[in-house]
Design a protein around this motif. Structure first.
Motif, PDB file in Angstrom:
ATOM      1  N   ARG A 181       0.815  -1.214   0.000  1.00  0.00           N
ATOM      2  CA  ARG A 181       0.000   0.000   0.000  1.00  0.00           C
ATOM      3  C   ARG A 181       0.852   1.270   0.000  1.00  0.00           C
ATOM      4  O   ARG A 181       1.922   1.320   0.601  1.00  0.00           O
ATOM      5  CB  ARG A 181      -0.953   0.004   1.185  1.00  0.00           C
ATOM      6  N   MET A 182       0.314   2.286  -0.656  1.00  0.00           N
ATOM      7  CA  MET A 182       0.913   3.609  -0.659  1.00  0.00           C
ATOM      8  C   MET A 182       0.505   4.349   0.619  1.00  0.00           C
ATOM      9  O   MET A 182      -0.535   4.052   1.206  1.00  0.00           O
ATOM     10  CB  MET A 182       0.441   4.403  -1.880  1.00  0.00           C
ATOM     11  N   THR A 183       1.334   5.283   1.041  1.00  0.00           N
ATOM     12  CA  THR A 183       1.013   6.044   2.248  1.00  0.00           C
ATOM     13  C   THR A 183       0.625   7.497   1.954  1.00  0.00           C
ATOM     14  O   THR A 183       0.042   8.160   2.808  1.00  0.00           O
ATOM     15  CB  THR A 183       2.199   6.024   3.224  1.00  0.00           C
ATOM     16  N   TRP A 184       0.947   7.975   0.749  1.00  0.00           N
ATOM     17  CA  TRP A 184       0.612   9.338   0.352  1.00  0.00           C
ATOM     18  C   TRP A 184       0.188   9.332  -1.115  1.00  0.00           C
ATOM     19  O   TRP A 184       0.522   8.427  -1.876  1.00  0.00           O
ATOM     20  CB  TRP A 184       1.824  10.269   0.495  1.00  0.00           C
ATOM     21  N   PRO A 188      -2.652  16.896  -8.983  1.00  0.00           N
ATOM     22  CA  PRO A 188      -2.544  18.299  -9.403  1.00  0.00           C
ATOM     23  C   PRO A 188      -3.409  19.244  -8.578  1.00  0.00           C
ATOM     24  O   PRO A 188      -3.002  20.365  -8.270  1.00  0.00           O
ATOM     25  CB  PRO A 188      -3.007  18.270 -10.865  1.00  0.00           C
ATOM     26  N   GLY A 189      -4.621  18.796  -8.221  1.00  0.00           N
ATOM     27  CA  GLY A 189      -5.550  19.699  -7.544  1.00  0.00           C
ATOM     28  C   GLY A 189      -5.318  19.863  -6.067  1.00  0.00           C
ATOM     29  O   GLY A 189      -5.499  20.956  -5.514  1.00  0.00           O
ATOM     30  N   ASP A 190      -4.914  18.796  -5.391  1.00  0.00           N
ATOM     31  CA  ASP A 190      -4.819  18.818  -3.930  1.00  0.00           C
ATOM     32  C   ASP A 190      -3.393  18.673  -3.398  1.00  0.00           C
ATOM     33  O   ASP A 190      -3.198  18.676  -2.187  1.00  0.00           O
ATOM     34  CB  ASP A 190      -5.688  17.703  -3.337  1.00  0.00           C
ATOM     35  N   GLY A 191      -2.415  18.518  -4.274  1.00  0.00           N
ATOM     36  CA  GLY A 191      -1.042  18.353  -3.797  1.00  0.00           C
ATOM     37  C   GLY A 191      -0.874  17.042  -3.057  1.00  0.00           C
ATOM     38  O   GLY A 191      -1.467  16.027  -3.415  1.00  0.00           O
ATOM     39  N   ALA A 192      -0.062  17.057  -1.991  1.00  0.00           N
ATOM     40  CA  ALA A 192       0.247  15.845  -1.232  1.00  0.00           C
ATOM     41  C   ALA A 192      -0.783  15.630  -0.134  1.00  0.00           C
ATOM     42  O   ALA A 192      -1.090  16.548   0.627  1.00  0.00           O
ATOM     43  CB  ALA A 192       1.644  15.932  -0.626  1.00  0.00           C
ATOM     44  N   ARG A 193      -1.315  14.413  -0.076  1.00  0.00           N
ATOM     45  CA  ARG A 193      -2.280  14.047   0.969  1.00  0.00           C
ATOM     46  C   ARG A 193      -1.967  12.665   1.497  1.00  0.00           C
ATOM     47  O   ARG A 193      -1.527  11.792   0.763  1.00  0.00           O
ATOM     48  CB  ARG A 193      -3.704  14.061   0.405  1.00  0.00           C
ATOM     49  N   ARG A 194      -2.219  12.481   2.777  1.00  0.00           N
ATOM     50  CA  ARG A 194      -1.990  11.194   3.432  1.00  0.00           C
ATOM     51  C   ARG A 194      -3.065  10.183   3.048  1.00  0.00           C
ATOM     52  O   ARG A 194      -4.235  10.535   2.884  1.00  0.00           O
ATOM     53  CB  ARG A 194      -1.982  11.426   4.947  1.00  0.00           C
TER      54      ARG A 194
END
Length: 200
Positions: A181-184, A188-194
């Motif tokens: 699984r990815m953690t982040w 383009p719209g929201d940038g980096a999210r957890r």
């Protein structure tokens, strides 16, 4: 936010891949350019790591070489994948756009020493291509398995950040036992999210 768009049945990975590839192929040049610029700006705002594993997008993947360039500008040393036999990815250090050369599958690769797959363990941040990701961190790749074979060698505490378009962050994808699984997520719209509840 998670975008609610009609997508295939949860169980069918091939249908998911076909649908998302078709959506990417229909994107206008102006939308693609705007998303590319937004991803480069979002990458420039990421917390830097001493070592970053990244990639140069190909075949309609969101982003551009400006993303690894942004990582270098922030002070990180950047590794890019190098094509080889099917299996875990080898790496080479990215020293700038001018150092890239054409390679197999339409990729651009750094000119320089090829480093073994376990080099991925140096990275505190991994930027990972995908066709989609869900809120739990389940990633849908292209299907060749290169990243599936590589991510198990990464530092478990590293940020595993998948890069997708906004509507490719979805509610739920099919998952198999070998999936990591990815953690982040970076969009383009929201940038980096957890995502999910993995390590920061």
């Amino acid at each position: 936010m998670v975008v609610a768009v009609p997508m295939p049945d949860e169980r069918d990975k091939q249908a998911w891949r076909a649908e998302i590839r078709a959506r990417r192929a229909r994107l206008s040049g102006s939308v693609r350019a705007a998303e590319t610029a937004a991803l480069a700006a979002a990458a420039a705002d990421l917390d830097p790591a001493e070592w970053v594993c990244a990639y140069v997008p190909m075949r309609g993947e969101p982003g551009s070489v400006a993303v690894p360039e942004a990582m270098r500008a922030s002070g990180s040393r950047v590794l890019l994948p190098v094509t080889g036999e099917p299996g875990a990815l080898s790496w080479a250090e990215f020293t700038g756009t001018e150092s890239l050369r054409p390679a197999r599958f339409g990729l651009l690769e750094p000119v320089g020493p090829v480093l073994p797959p376990e080099t991925v363990a140096r990275a505190g941040l991994l930027l990972i291509p995908a066709l989609a990701v869900d809120r739990r961190g389940v990633r849908l790749g292209q299907g060749a398995g290169y990243y599936d074979r590589t991510l198990g060698m990464a530092d478990p505490a590293a940020r595993r950040m998948v890069v997708v378009r906004d509507d490719e962050l979805v509610e739920r994808l099919p998952e198999e036992p070998h999936d990591i699984r990815m953690t982040w997520v970076l969009t383009p719209g929201d940038g980096a999210r957890r995502l999910g509840s993995g390590p920061p």
